[in-house]
Write a protein that holds these residues in place. Structure first.
Motif, PDB file in Angstrom:
ATOM      1  N   PHE A  67      13.392  38.394  -6.029  1.00  0.00           N
ATOM      2  CA  PHE A  67      13.609  39.137  -4.785  1.00  0.00           C
ATOM      3  C   PHE A  67      12.510  38.809  -3.758  1.00  0.00           C
ATOM      4  O   PHE A  67      11.327  39.081  -3.978  1.00  0.00           O
ATOM      5  CB  PHE A  67      13.610  40.644  -5.048  1.00  0.00           C
ATOM      6  N   THR A  68      12.913  38.222  -2.670  1.00  0.00           N
ATOM      7  CA  THR A  68      12.079  38.028  -1.487  1.00  0.00           C
ATOM      8  C   THR A  68      12.888  38.564  -0.310  1.00  0.00           C
ATOM      9  O   THR A  68      14.095  38.814  -0.453  1.00  0.00           O
ATOM     10  CB  THR A  68      11.769  36.542  -1.253  1.00  0.00           C
ATOM     11  N   PRO A  69      12.297  38.762   0.864  1.00  0.00           N
ATOM     12  CA  PRO A  69      13.082  39.256   1.993  1.00  0.00           C
ATOM     13  C   PRO A  69      14.311  38.414   2.299  1.00  0.00           C
ATOM     14  O   PRO A  69      15.399  38.963   2.543  1.00  0.00           O
ATOM     15  CB  PRO A  69      12.068  39.220   3.146  1.00  0.00           C
ATOM     16  N   LYS A  70      14.201  37.077   2.272  1.00  0.00           N
ATOM     17  CA  LYS A  70      15.360  36.233   2.583  1.00  0.00           C
ATOM     18  C   LYS A  70      16.413  36.304   1.474  1.00  0.00           C
ATOM     19  O   LYS A  70      17.606  36.277   1.743  1.00  0.00           O
ATOM     20  CB  LYS A  70      14.920  34.788   2.813  1.00  0.00           C
ATOM     21  N   VAL A  71      15.965  36.370   0.232  1.00  0.00           N
ATOM     22  CA  VAL A  71      16.909  36.480  -0.877  1.00  0.00           C
ATOM     23  C   VAL A  71      17.647  37.814  -0.814  1.00  0.00           C
ATOM     24  O   VAL A  71      18.869  37.873  -1.010  1.00  0.00           O
ATOM     25  CB  VAL A  71      16.184  36.319  -2.228  1.00  0.00           C
ATOM     26  N   LYS A  72      16.928  38.892  -0.522  1.00  0.00           N
ATOM     27  CA  LYS A  72      17.592  40.198  -0.398  1.00  0.00           C
ATOM     28  C   LYS A  72      18.631  40.178   0.721  1.00  0.00           C
ATOM     29  O   LYS A  72      19.713  40.758   0.589  1.00  0.00           O
ATOM     30  CB  LYS A  72      16.550  41.297  -0.140  1.00  0.00           C
ATOM     31  N   GLU A  73      18.299  39.513   1.828  1.00  0.00           N
ATOM     32  CA  GLU A  73      19.249  39.392   2.930  1.00  0.00           C
ATOM     33  C   GLU A  73      20.503  38.651   2.473  1.00  0.00           C
ATOM     34  O   GLU A  73      21.639  39.057   2.766  1.00  0.00           O
ATOM     35  CB  GLU A  73      18.590  38.664   4.097  1.00  0.00           C
ATOM     36  N   ALA A  74      20.285  37.550   1.740  1.00  0.00           N
ATOM     37  CA  ALA A  74      21.418  36.752   1.264  1.00  0.00           C
ATOM     38  C   ALA A  74      22.252  37.483   0.224  1.00  0.00           C
ATOM     39  O   ALA A  74      23.455  37.243   0.098  1.00  0.00           O
ATOM     40  CB  ALA A  74      20.907  35.433   0.687  1.00  0.00           C
ATOM     41  N   LEU A  75      21.635  38.401  -0.518  1.00  0.00           N
ATOM     42  CA  LEU A  75      22.375  39.193  -1.506  1.00  0.00           C
ATOM     43  C   LEU A  75      23.119  40.361  -0.855  1.00  0.00           C
ATOM     44  O   LEU A  75      24.213  40.735  -1.288  1.00  0.00           O
ATOM     45  CB  LEU A  75      21.411  39.749  -2.563  1.00  0.00           C
ATOM     46  N   ALA A  76      22.509  40.966   0.172  1.00  0.00           N
ATOM     47  CA  ALA A  76      23.056  42.203   0.738  1.00  0.00           C
ATOM     48  C   ALA A  76      24.334  41.969   1.535  1.00  0.00           C
ATOM     49  O   ALA A  76      25.281  42.754   1.436  1.00  0.00           O
ATOM     50  CB  ALA A  76      22.006  42.876   1.622  1.00  0.00           C
ATOM     51  N   TYR A  77      24.379  40.897   2.322  1.00  0.00           N
ATOM     52  CA  TYR A  77      25.533  40.701   3.198  1.00  0.00           C
ATOM     53  C   TYR A  77      26.858  40.535   2.445  1.00  0.00           C
ATOM     54  O   TYR A  77      27.890  41.047   2.908  1.00  0.00           O
ATOM     55  CB  TYR A  77      25.292  39.523   4.135  1.00  0.00           C
ATOM     56  N   PRO A  78      26.886  39.826   1.321  1.00  0.00           N
ATOM     57  CA  PRO A  78      28.164  39.739   0.593  1.00  0.00           C
ATOM     58  C   PRO A  78      28.679  41.084   0.097  1.00  0.00           C
ATOM     59  O   PRO A  78      29.893  41.264  -0.038  1.00  0.00           O
ATOM     60  CB  PRO A  78      27.842  38.807  -0.579  1.00  0.00           C
ATOM     61  N   VAL A  79      27.783  42.040  -0.200  1.00  0.00           N
ATOM     62  CA  VAL A  79      28.240  43.381  -0.583  1.00  0.00           C
ATOM     63  C   VAL A  79      29.035  43.981   0.561  1.00  0.00           C
ATOM     64  O   VAL A  79      30.160  44.485   0.387  1.00  0.00           O
ATOM     65  CB  VAL A  79      27.050  44.293  -0.952  1.00  0.00           C
ATOM     66  N   LYS A  80      28.469  43.922   1.757  1.00  0.00           N
ATOM     67  CA  LYS A  80      29.146  44.456   2.931  1.00  0.00           C
ATOM     68  C   LYS A  80      30.429  43.678   3.219  1.00  0.00           C
ATOM     69  O   LYS A  80      31.476  44.263   3.545  1.00  0.00           O
ATOM     70  CB  LYS A  80      28.219  44.402   4.140  1.00  0.00           C
ATOM     71  N   GLY A  81      30.364  42.339   3.089  1.00  0.00           N
ATOM     72  CA  GLY A  81      31.543  41.525   3.356  1.00  0.00           C
ATOM     73  C   GLY A  81      32.696  41.830   2.423  1.00  0.00           C
ATOM     74  O   GLY A  81      33.853  41.938   2.851  1.00  0.00           O
ATOM     75  N   LYS A  82      32.396  41.998   1.136  1.00  0.00           N
ATOM     76  CA  LYS A  82      33.447  42.338   0.165  1.00  0.00           C
ATOM     77  C   LYS A  82      34.063  43.693   0.489  1.00  0.00           C
ATOM     78  O   LYS A  82      35.275  43.887   0.357  1.00  0.00           O
ATOM     79  CB  LYS A  82      32.865  42.355  -1.257  1.00  0.00           C
ATOM     80  N   MET A  83      33.230  44.638   0.916  1.00  0.00           N
ATOM     81  CA  MET A  83      33.753  45.961   1.266  1.00  0.00           C
ATOM     82  C   MET A  83      34.625  45.895   2.517  1.00  0.00           C
ATOM     83  O   MET A  83      35.700  46.500   2.575  1.00  0.00           O
ATOM     84  CB  MET A  83      32.597  46.943   1.476  1.00  0.00           C
ATOM     85  N   GLU A  84      34.180  45.165   3.510  1.00  0.00           N
ATOM     86  CA  GLU A  84      34.957  45.050   4.741  1.00  0.00           C
ATOM     87  C   GLU A  84      36.311  44.393   4.491  1.00  0.00           C
ATOM     88  O   GLU A  84      37.319  44.750   5.117  1.00  0.00           O
ATOM     89  CB  GLU A  84      34.171  44.241   5.776  1.00  0.00           C
ATOM     90  N   ASP A  85      36.344  43.448   3.553  1.00  0.00           N
ATOM     91  CA  ASP A  85      37.591  42.742   3.232  1.00  0.00           C
ATOM     92  C   ASP A  85      38.430  43.477   2.183  1.00  0.00           C
ATOM     93  O   ASP A  85      39.497  42.987   1.810  1.00  0.00           O
ATOM     94  CB  ASP A  85      37.282  41.330   2.727  1.00  0.00           C
ATOM     95  N   ARG A  86      37.928  44.610   1.694  1.00  0.00           N
ATOM     96  CA  ARG A  86      38.594  45.384   0.636  1.00  0.00           C
ATOM     97  C   ARG A  86      38.811  44.516  -0.610  1.00  0.00           C
ATOM     98  O   ARG A  86      39.850  44.581  -1.262  1.00  0.00           O
ATOM     99  CB  ARG A  86      39.937  45.953   1.120  1.00  0.00           C
ATOM    100  N   LYS A  87      37.779  43.746  -0.949  1.00  0.00           N
ATOM    101  CA  LYS A  87      37.838  42.869  -2.114  1.00  0.00           C
ATOM    102  C   LYS A  87      36.924  43.367  -3.240  1.00  0.00           C
ATOM    103  O   LYS A  87      36.566  42.609  -4.138  1.00  0.00           O
ATOM    104  CB  LYS A  87      37.421  41.440  -1.730  1.00  0.00           C
ATOM    105  N   LEU A  88      36.557  44.640  -3.179  1.00  0.00           N
ATOM    106  CA  LEU A  88      35.650  45.227  -4.163  1.00  0.00           C
ATOM    107  C   LEU A  88      36.085  46.642  -4.460  1.00  0.00           C
ATOM    108  O   LEU A  88      36.453  47.393  -3.561  1.00  0.00           O
ATOM    109  CB  LEU A  88      34.214  45.228  -3.602  1.00  0.00           C
ATOM    110  N   ARG A  89      36.058  47.011  -5.755  1.00  0.00           N
ATOM    111  CA  ARG A  89      36.341  48.399  -6.151  1.00  0.00           C
ATOM    112  C   ARG A  89      35.126  48.932  -6.892  1.00  0.00           C
ATOM    113  O   ARG A  89      34.586  48.267  -7.789  1.00  0.00           O
ATOM    114  CB  ARG A  89      37.578  48.481  -7.058  1.00  0.00           C
ATOM    115  N   ILE A  90      34.706  50.145  -6.526  1.00  0.00           N
ATOM    116  CA  ILE A  90      33.529  50.772  -7.115  1.00  0.00           C
ATOM    117  C   ILE A  90      33.862  52.201  -7.522  1.00  0.00           C
ATOM    118  O   ILE A  90      34.810  52.790  -7.018  1.00  0.00           O
ATOM    119  CB  ILE A  90      32.334  50.765  -6.141  1.00  0.00           C
ATOM    120  N   PRO A  91      33.076  52.778  -8.426  1.00  0.00           N
ATOM    121  CA  PRO A  91      33.364  54.150  -8.873  1.00  0.00           C
ATOM    122  C   PRO A  91      33.122  55.180  -7.765  1.00  0.00           C
ATOM    123  O   PRO A  91      32.297  54.976  -6.866  1.00  0.00           O
ATOM    124  CB  PRO A  91      32.368  54.364 -10.022  1.00  0.00           C
TER     125      PRO A  91
END
Length: 472
Positions: free
Chosen positions: A374-398
């Motif tokens: 985990f570095t600031p750039k790595v966290k940035e690269a990890l965080a955006y796909p979470v949001k992208g999957k949610m926006e596209d409704r391609k993720l289901r969570i409890p």
């Protein structure tokens, strides 16, 4: 009957069925009504009473159409209606589940009265409200998937008569429920909505704890509490301060500071009646396309294992396992049985995680285990796909308050130098550990990176390693 409990505040009429705020809501005959409320203070239950009363009258003109968050809540509302019908000895026939739209496969639970009119209790699909005349009850409105669309489709059904009743706790400052309230409070109430607001403190001041204690068993721990103690009891059980303010004090979570909006999270949550969880790994290796993310903690933070299953282009959560104050060997006894079944698993390779990841690679192979520092750039690269999957409704969570609080706790900040960083306040329940475990699991599944610099995570890691080596 002997009084139970240590409540100090009694209702004005302790023998009355309803508390003052419930009675005020029931007696309000405005065409458009909105209840901004705390959780579990008896509003849905008391709303069922006038719904039955209106439908059962011999001169009743309209059916009543009720939308709830999911099938379980729809069933509970109809059970409340059946209870009121029995209390007042009203002839009513439970028709069970009835198809109301064959093409769209929409169904409703139906209670029919001798008046010939019915109460239709449905889940949250706005299409179920289309083309129907009569009264509307939109229960937990802010959670109904697309509240704005629900209002848009339900409102025209009042053209020939009936009431529209909106009932909800908050779900973020940008949710249409809060926008309606802001219209009322800040913009002169152009829709002429009758606005009711009841916080937990309001309910306690009107005798709620007394009523609750009469209904609970004598050995319930709430029986020993007064109003102040009960308020603190409820607050201490919430996932975090924001959750308490939103769920019980009618203060919406601030969507302008959080990385993930409430509506975005809610749109990806399983329904309360959906069976999503695997309590153990599958029986055969390769039987399912599973991916894992592991965020590692020891004492202050949680260790979280998040397991996703890939079906088509959607990632379905199958397990979220949290561990705290456990030794590394004890945690590995829980984590390692899952690893042979993973197509890929991404481990947090920061601090304590270095030894954990190295041991996992030796056990399961480098092709299966990937280390992520985990570095600031790595966290940035990890965080955006979470949001992208949610926006596209391609993720289901409890649907879980602790998960929701972890996802909400992540903030995106811009430093004075113009760099983006992702932060989260540390609480007793960790440091947004569930968010980072989910982000790692999504990366393990090969999610496309949507960060502004378009770098892949592997490229970012490689560039940082090379920069470190060059500086040495």
């Amino acid at each position: 009957m002997k009084r139970k409990g240590k409540a100090k505040i009694l209702p004005p009429n302790p023998e009355a069925l309803f508390l003052p705020y419930q009675e005020k809501w029931i007696k309000d005959r405005h065409r458009l009504k909105l209840m901004e409320k705390a959780r579990q203070i008896g509003i849905s239950w008391s709303t069922a009473y006038p719904t039955v009363e209106r439908t059962a009258k011999a001169e009743a003109k309209w059916d009543q159409w009720v939308s709830s968050r999911d099938a379980i809540q729809a069933k509970l509302f109809l059970e409340d209606c059946k209870m009121w019908a029995r209390v007042f000895d009203l002839a009513a026939q439970d028709l069970g589940e009835v198809v109301i739209d064959e093409k769209k496969r929409l169904t409703a639970l139906v209670l029919r009265f001798a008046s010939g009119k019915s109460i239709y209790s449905m889940s949250s699909n706005p299409d179920a409200q289309a083309g129907k005349r009569g009264g509307r009850v939109l229960d937990e409105f802010a959670l109904l998937g697309d509240p704005r669309m629900m209002w848009t489709i339900a409102y025209p059904g009042l053209t020939w008569g009936g009431l529209l009743e909106v009932i909800s706790t908050h779900r973020g400052s940008r949710n249409y429920f809060n926008l309606l309230i802001r219209e009322i409070v800040e913009r002169g109430n152009p829709k002429r909505i009758s606005h009711h607001k009841v916080t937990l403190a309001n309910a306690l001041d009107q005798g709620f704890l007394y009523k609750l204690q009469q209904a609970l068993p004598e050995d319930a721990e709430q029986q020993e509490m007064n109003e102040t103690e009960y308020f603190d009891f409820v607050k201490s059980g919430c996932a975090d301060e924001e959750s308490f303010l939103q769920e019980y004090m009618c203060i919406p979570g601030d969507d302008d500071t959080a990385f993930l909006e409430y509506d975005l999270i809610a749109g990806c949550e399983y329904g309360a009646d959906e069976k999503w969880e695997m309590d153990r790994p599958p029986e055969k290796v390769g039987e399912k396309r599973l991916y894992a993310g592991l965020d590692i903690g020891r004492k202050k933070d949680l260790t979280v294992l998040w397991v996703l299953e890939e079906l088509g282009d959607v990632l379905y959560t199958r397990a979220v396992i949290t561990m705290k104050n456990m030794s590394k060997p004890d945690q590995e006894k829980i984590i390692w049985p899952w690893m042979p079944y993973m197509q890929r698993a991404c481990y947090d390779y920061t601090g304590l995680g270095i030894g954990w990841t190295d041991d996992a690679k030796k056990k399961f192979g480098e092709y299966r285990i990937e280390d992520v520092t985990f570095t600031p750039k790595v966290k940035e690269a990890l965080a955006y796909p979470v949001k992208g999957k949610m926006e596209d409704r391609k993720l289901r969570i409890p649907f879980d308050p602790h998960i929701r609080a972890d996802l909400r706790a992540v903030k995106k900040e811009t430093t004075a130098a113009g760099n983006i960083r992702f932060t989260a306040e540390r609480t007793e329940d960790g440091h947004s550990d569930r968010f980072w475990a989910l982000a790692l699991a999504i990366h393990a599944a090969g999610a496309a990176i949507a960060a502004p610099n378009i770098y892949s995570l592997s490229a970012i890691l490689k560039a940082e390693v090379e920069a470190t080596a060059g500086a040495a």
